[in-house]
Design an enzyme around this catalytic site. Structure first.
Site, short mmCIF file in Angstrom:
data_model
loop_
_atom_site.label_atom_id
_atom_site.label_comp_id
_atom_site.label_asym_id
_atom_site.label_seq_id
_atom_site.Cartn_x
_atom_site.Cartn_y
_atom_site.Cartn_z
N LYS A 110 0.82 -1.22 0.00
CA LYS A 110 0.00 0.00 0.00
C LYS A 110 0.85 1.26 0.00
O LYS A 110 0.32 2.36 -0.29
CB LYS A 110 -0.92 0.00 1.22
CG LYS A 110 -2.06 -1.00 1.13
CD LYS A 110 -2.96 -0.92 2.35
CE LYS A 110 -4.12 -1.90 2.25
NZ LYS A 110 -5.00 -1.86 3.45
N HIS A 117 -1.66 -3.84 -4.76
CA HIS A 117 -0.78 -3.71 -3.58
C HIS A 117 -0.18 -5.05 -3.18
O HIS A 117 0.92 -5.10 -2.61
CB HIS A 117 -1.52 -3.06 -2.40
CG HIS A 117 -2.40 -3.99 -1.63
ND1 HIS A 117 -3.71 -4.24 -1.97
CD2 HIS A 117 -2.17 -4.76 -0.51
CE1 HIS A 117 -4.25 -5.09 -1.11
NE2 HIS A 117 -3.34 -5.42 -0.21
N HIS A 161 -2.48 -12.98 0.36
CA HIS A 161 -3.49 -12.88 1.42
C HIS A 161 -4.86 -12.45 0.90
O HIS A 161 -5.85 -12.48 1.65
CB HIS A 161 -3.01 -11.96 2.55
CG HIS A 161 -2.99 -10.50 2.22
ND1 HIS A 161 -2.03 -9.93 1.42
CD2 HIS A 161 -3.82 -9.48 2.59
CE1 HIS A 161 -2.24 -8.63 1.31
NE2 HIS A 161 -3.32 -8.33 2.02
#
Length: 519
Positions: free
Chosen positions: A378, A403, A429
Site C-alpha cells: 500500500k 498492492h 493474502h
C-alpha cells in the site's frame, strides 16, 4: 588392606559365570592390576607382596586370570587396567605372548603397562621378546622380590598416569575443537547451555584415573534484572529450567561460590564474557579436579562465552529487524488510516491460527513476525485512492488490488526467512479458496498456508474495525459471514479451527482493542 579384589576361577559348568567379584566398598579410588599366571602360588605371593602398596594415595584392585582365554577376557572386561603382570608360559605354552598381541593389535590398548614375567627365560629370550612384542618390562620370576615388585609397579603406574594424562588432554582438546564451531553457530541460549553441560561432564569423564559416579549440575545466566535463571540442568534437579537460581541455592551459598569456596565433590565458577554476559556453572560428583581438567574446562568456556555474545548480538539484530518490520507494517496501515492495533492483532491471530493448525512453534513465530508486512504494498498506492471514503471505480479498485504484487516485489529479493514469508503473505493474502481472489486467482491448497491463515486473520480484524469506507460489524454478523464464506473465500479447515478456538481469538482482540472499534 586392599580396597577391592576381583577373583576369577575356572567354571565347573558351561553355564557358570567366569568372573566372580568379591567387593569391599571403599571411598578411595584405586589402580587396577591384572595378574596372569597358571600358578596360584604366584597370585597369592604377588597379592601378599603388594598388600600395603599405594601410589598417589590410591591402593590396588586385582583381577586374576589363569589361562590365555581368561587373560583375554579379563583385559577385555577391564580396559581401565593400569598394569598387567603377565606370565610368558601358560599351561606349557607361550600363551602370554599371544595375550600381548591381543592387547596391542586387536584391542588397540596401548595404555596398560605390560610386565612380562617368566620362570623359563630360555623359552622366550629377553632380546627377542623386547624386539618383537610391545611390552614395557621383562623380568625373571627369580628376581621379582617384594622390593623389586614394589619398584617396578611404582614405575609402571607413574608411566600409566602420565600416558593417561596426555591421552585425556588429547581427547579433551579434540572435543573442544570439534565443538567450537558448532557452539559459535548456536542460535538458542537454552540449546547452547544443554550442549555445554554435556561437553563439560564428558571432559570430566575422560579422566579414567579418577573414579567418578554420576555427574550432575546446572548452568544459569544472568538476566536483565541482575538475577540468575537456570538455562539447563540434569534430571536430578527436577523441573527448574527457567526458574531463578535462588530456587536451588541460597543467597549466602551464591556469595560463597563467588568467593571461591567449594567442597571436595563439586565444581562451580562464574564466567563473564567481554560484553558483560555472566554465566554460572555448577557441577556435583566431580571429586578432585586435575589442573588439566580445569584448564580445558576454561578453554571450552572461552568458546562458550564467545558463543553467548554471538547469540545476544544476533538476538539484538533480530529484535531490531522485528521492530523495523512491525514499524513498516504500521506505517503502511497508518497511510490507509486503519486502526492503530490492526497490525498487532493480525499478527497475533495469525500465530494462534498457525499453532492450532499444527505448525511448529518456530514457524508460527515466523508468520507472526512476517504478517505485519501483508499490506506493505500500500506504500505504492496514492492517498486519494487509498483513503477514498466512497465506492472505488473499477480502475481504482484494480490499482488497490495491485498492492499485493507491489508488496511481493518489495520483499521477494531478500534471502531472509522472515522476508520470504512476508513476500508470500503480501502476494497471497487476498487469494480466495474458490479461485476467485487476486492477484493470481489461485485455488484451494495452491494458496500457501501462510496466505490462507493471514486471509482469515486480516478479514476477521478488518470486519470488526472502523474504516474510512465502513463501520465495524458486530461479532455475530462477522461469524455468519465466515460461515457463509467457508470453502468459498476461506480454507474450510482453518475456518473450523477458528470457530473451535474463538474465545482465544476474542481474548487477543480485547487485549489489543481500539476502543472505538469494539464489536
Amino acid at each position: 588392606m586392599l580396597d577391592e579384589e576381583y577373583l576369577l576361577w575356572k567354571p565347573e559348568s558351561p553355564d557358570e559365570e567366569l568372573f566372580q567379584f568379591a567387593v569391599e566398598n571403599s571411598p578411595h579410588t584405586t589402580w587396577k592390576v591384572i595378574i596372569v599366571d597358571d600358578e596360584k602360588t604366584i597370585h597369592a605371593a604377588t597379592r601378599k607382596a603388594l598388600s600395603g602398596f599405594s601410589f598417589e594415595g590410591k591402593h590396588l584392585r586385582f583381577v586374576s586370570a589363569y589361562t590365555r582365554e581368561e587373560a583375554k577376557q579379563a583385559i577385555f572386561r577391564h580396559p581401565d587396567a593400569a598394569v598387567i603382570l603377565l606370565d610368558v608360559m601358560l599351561n606349557g605354552e607361550k600363551a602370554g605372548l599371544d595375550v600381548v598381541s591381543y592387547i596391542r593389535d586387536e584391542l588397540k590398548n596401548f595404555f596398560v603397562r605390560i610386565i612380562l614375567r617368566t620362570g623359563q627365560p630360555q623359552e622366550a629370550p629377553e632380546e627377542v621378546v623386547i624386539r618383537e612384542y610391545d611390552i614395557n618390562d621383562y623380568r625373571e620370576k627369580t628376581e621379582m622380590t617384594a622390593r623389586k615388585l614394589y619398584t617396578i609397579l611404582t614405575a609402571s603406574l607413574r608411566a600409566y598416569r602420565d600416558i593417561m594424562l596426555i591421552e585425556n588432554n588429547k581427547r579433551a582438546l579434540e572435543r573442544i575443537l570439534a565443538s567450537s564451531s558448532s557452539l559459535l553457530e548456536s542460535q538458542s541460549m537454552h540449546k547452547l547451555a544443554g550442549r555445554v553441560l554435556n561437553e563439560l561432564t564428558d571432559i570430566l569423564k575422560l579422566n579414567t584415573t579418577r573414579n567418578r559416579g554420576t555427574l550432575s549440575g546446572l548452568i544459569a545466566t544472568k538476566d536483565t534484572n541482575g538475577d540468575f535463571y537456570v538455562m539447563t540442568a540434569t534430571d536430578n534437579y527436577g523441573n527448574i529450567v527457567g526458574q531463578s537460581i535462588n530456587q536451588v541455592f541460597s543467597a549466602c551459598s551464591l556469595e560463597m561460590f563467588r568467593k571461591g569456596h567449594t567442597s571436595s565433590t563439586e565444581y562451580h565458577k562464574f564466567f563473564c564474557s567481554k560484553h558483560g554476559h555472566e554465566t554460572f556453572i555448577y557441577l556435583e560428583g566431580v571429586g578432585l579436579i586435575d589442573d588439566w581438567e580445569t584448564k580445558f574446562m576454561e578453554i571450552l568456556m572461552l568458546n562458550v562465552l564467545a558463543a553467548i555474545d554471538n547469540i545476544y548480538l544476533n538476538k539484538e539484530i533480530e529484535e531490531t529487524q522485528k521492530e523495523i518490520i512491525f514499524t513498516l507494517g504500521e506505517f503502511s496501515e497508518a497511510r490507509s488510516r486503519e486502526t492503530s492495533y490492526h497490525v498487532k492483532r493480525v499478527a497475533e491471530y495469525s500465530r494462534l491460527l498457525a499453532l492450532k493448525y499444527g505448525l511448529p512453534e518456530e514457524e508460527a513465530e515466523i508468520i507472526r513476525i512476517a504478517t505485519p508486512m501483508h499490506d506493505v504494498g500500500k506504500l505504492g498506492i496514492t492517498d486519494n485512492i487509498l483513503n477514498k471514503p466512497g465506492r472505488l471505480t473499477a480502475d481504482e479498485f484494480e490499482i488497490i488490488k495491485s498492492h499485493g504484487m507491489l508488496g511481493y516485489e518489495i520483499l521477494k529479493n531478500s534471502n531472509r526467512t522472515i522476508m520470504q514469508a512476508g513476500a508470500v503473505i503480501a502476494l497471497q493474502h487476498h487469494e480466495k479458496y474458490n479461485g476467485e481472489g487476486y492477484p493470481q486467482g489461485l485455488k484451494g491448497e495452491a494458496i500457501h498456508v501462510y496466505g490462507r491463515i493471514t486471509a482469515i486473520a486480516d478479514v476477521f480484524d478488518a470486519l470488526g474495525s472502523d474504516r474510512v469506507y465502513k463501520k465495524a460489524w458486530p461479532l455475530d454478523q462477522i461469524l455468519a459471514y465466515f460461515e457463509k464464506e467457508k470453502g468459498q473465500h476461506f480454507d474450510p479447515v482453518l475456518v473450523d479451527i477458528f470457530f473451535a478456538n474463538l474465545p482465544e481469538f476474542l481474548e487477543i482482540r480485547d487485549r489489543f482493542n481500539d476502543p472505538a472499534s469494539q464489536v
